[in-house]
Design an enzyme around this catalytic site. Structure first.
Site, PDB file in Angstrom:
ATOM      1  NE  ARG A   1     -10.657   9.866   8.547  1.00 21.57           N
ATOM      2  CZ  ARG A   1      -9.734   9.159   7.871  1.00 21.57           C
ATOM      3  NH1 ARG A   1     -10.031   7.995   7.344  1.00 21.57           N
ATOM      4  NH2 ARG A   1      -8.517   9.624   7.733  1.00 21.57           N
TER       5      ARG A   1
ATOM      6  CG  HIS B   1      -1.731   1.252   1.326  1.00 21.35           C
ATOM      7  ND1 HIS B   1      -2.918   1.365   0.640  1.00 21.35           N
ATOM      8  CD2 HIS B   1      -1.550   2.435   1.957  1.00 21.35           C
ATOM      9  CE1 HIS B   1      -3.436   2.557   0.860  1.00 21.35           C
ATOM     10  NE2 HIS B   1      -2.622   3.229   1.660  1.00 21.35           N
TER      11      HIS B   1
ATOM     12  CB  SER C   1      -8.933   4.616   6.899  1.00 23.46           C
ATOM     13  OG  SER C   1      -9.273   4.705   5.555  1.00 23.46           O
TER      14      SER C   1
ATOM     15  CE  LYS D   1      -9.276   1.610   2.120  1.00 18.51           C
ATOM     16  NZ  LYS D   1      -9.603   2.793   2.860  1.00 18.51           N
TER      17      LYS D   1
ATOM     18  CG  ASP E   1     -12.212   2.865   5.363  1.00 20.40           C
ATOM     19  OD1 ASP E   1     -11.806   3.768   6.112  1.00 20.40           O
ATOM     20  OD2 ASP E   1     -11.922   2.813   4.155  1.00 20.40           O
TER      21      ASP E   1
HETATM   22  N1  URA Z   1      -6.046   6.228   2.447  1.00 20.81           N
HETATM   23  C1  URA Z   1      -7.066   5.585   3.069  1.00 20.81           C
HETATM   24  O1  URA Z   1      -7.529   4.541   2.627  1.00 20.81           O
HETATM   25  N2  URA Z   1      -7.564   6.137   4.204  1.00 20.81           N
HETATM   26  C2  URA Z   1      -7.080   7.276   4.744  1.00 20.81           C
HETATM   27  O2  URA Z   1      -7.561   7.700   5.770  1.00 20.81           O
HETATM   28  C3  URA Z   1      -6.015   7.934   4.081  1.00 20.81           C
HETATM   29  C4  URA Z   1      -5.506   7.370   2.940  1.00 20.81           C
END
Ligand code: URA
Length: 434
Positions: A168, A82, A183, A187, A161
């Site tokens: 957010r 990621h 967050s 995932k 999320d």
């Molecule tokens: N990427 C995400 O998936 N969530 C965040 O809060 C920031 C970047």
């Protein structure tokens, strides 16, 4: 439950127990906790923070708010990478097939552009016919058959999320390390991983402008993922200028393919190899130079490119050579000197201005637009030498020209190019299985 008391407790700086966090996130996912209470809690978390135990509980609750993948029929490690996001960051498009070519399974759940940064899904969709909207079953099947998939988070993956992220975005509660950590990891960990590598960007084009902030985020991400049973490492990497030469959508896919064919810009290849080596090091005790050699050979022999083509075909697309880009307009340097700095975020906003990203959620993209960087920080430039090239129509170029000039600072003194990899944060402790 009396959620008002729990919000008040966090507002006053107290810790929330695992049970309370699970109850709030469960209630939010099923609709019994309304948006206004969740937004008050998000703001309290942003101000008061959370300790590592609370972030672990929040991440676990968000991961478990939906379906999770498991891979009982695979006999190879399941891994992913990621990136916290930047300009020109196309590494996912290269690393997923490269790792699959090395015999690993890669269910890569990716995102779209966020703020000024581009998104892997938007880039990948530049390939005609290709879809990233896959069901959980299709993801499972493709990982089994091809070795890798790049897909969006379906409605079943971490739905808490999906809602909290949108909330957010409109309540000024994005820049909170506990909320960002939960967050991102909810995932990723829902994909049933055996190991994860993170690219935490820092610099003018990153969410974390200062290396110290990026190190803190990297340390929290690594700690929380490891406690949730997934050995994880992070590289803190430079985002003070776009990665590689190309930034946009179609042009980034073209550049990714160059790397997959053994060429491409050295920084993109190097970062891909370092992230891949770091990730394989989490699951394999082989010396890292041997791992790196294996990855290099997969790029240079065309093996990784073959997997890329199979992944594209499995997702409905066809790779038949470089994708077309819009008309090119060069930006000549107004003075001679050395490139001292770039405002990479401004370059990202310029790409959005010419249609390469969204200003509103429902904007459609012109994936043929983008920028090509013709200089890097530290380079000597002569007056009139092109600094960069914009792919867009004439009107678009007129709109962004001054922004592009402002984004590149040329000075008289020599300057150094920033280091690509700034730091490494690792912890292979395993806690509860995911
Ligand atoms: N990427 C995400 O998936 N969530 C965040 O809060 C920031 C970047």
């Amino acid at each position: 439950m009396n959620i008002v008391q729990w919000i008040a407790a966090k507002r006053d700086g107290q810790r929330l127990s695992d049970d309370r966090i699970a109850a709030i996130i469960g209630g939010y996912a099923n609709g019994s906790v309304p948006e206004y209470q969740m937004s008050a809690l998000a703001m309290a978390i942003l101000w008061r923070g959370m300790d590592d135990g609370e972030v672990v509980a929040l991440t676990r609750a968000m991961r478990d708010s939906g379906d999770t993948l498991s891979w009982p029929d695979l006999d190879c490690p399941v891994v992913d990478k990621h990136s916290t996001g930047g300009i020109g960051d196309k590494v996912s498009l290269i690393l997923a097939p490269l790792l699959a070519a090395e015999g690993l399974a890669v269910p890569m759940i990716s995102g779209r552009g966020l703020g000024a940064t581009g998104g892997t899904l938007d880039k990948f969709e530049s390939i005609p016919g290709l879809t990233v909207d896959l069901s959980m079953d299709a993801i499972r099947r493709q990982v089994r058959d091809v070795g890798c998939v790049i897909a969006g988070a379906s409605a079943e993956i971490a739905p808490a999320d999906r809602r909290l992220y949108a909330l957010r975005d409109v309540t000024a509660t994005v820049p909170s390390i506990p909320l960002i950590t939960a967050s991102i990891l909810a995932k990723k960990l829902a994909a049933g991983l055996d190991a994860l590598v993170l690219d935490v960007k820092t610099g003018s084009g990153a969410f974390m402008k200062q290396p110290e902030q990026a190190r803190r985020l990297a340390a929290t991400l690594v700690q929380v993922a490891s406690q949730l049973g997934v050995p994880t490492s992070a590289l803190v990497t430079d985002m003070n200028q776009p990665l590689g030469r190309m930034a946009g959508n179609a042009n980034e896919v073209n550049e990714s393919v160059q790397v997959l064919q053994g060429g491409g810009p050295p920084d993109v290849r190097e970062l891909t190899l370092q992230l891949g080596t770091e990730l394989i090091g989490l699951i394999d005790a082989a010396p890292s130079r041997d791992v790196r050699r294996g990855l290099e050979s997969s790029l240079d022999s065309g093996r990784a490119m073959e997997v890329f083509e199979s992944m594209v075909a499995a997702q409905g697309g066809t790779w038949s050579g470089p994708l077309p880009c819009a008309a090119a307009h060069d930006l000549p340097a107004r003075q001679a000197g050395y490139v001292a700095s770039m405002d990479a975020e401004q370059l990202g906003w310029s790409i959005i201005e010419i249609g390469g990203g969204r200003k509103r959620l429902d904007d459609s993209l012109d994936r043929s637009t983008g920028l090509e960087m013709l200089v890097r920080i530290g380079d000597r430039v002569e007056r009139g030498q092109p600094l960069m090239r914009a792919f867009c129509d004439v009107a678009g170029f007129e709109r962004i020209r001054d922004h592009l000039y402002r984004a590149v600072k040329v000075v008289d003194q020599e300057c150094e190019c920033p280091r690509l990899v700034i730091d490494r944060v690792s912890s292979a402790i395993s806690g509860e299985p995911s």
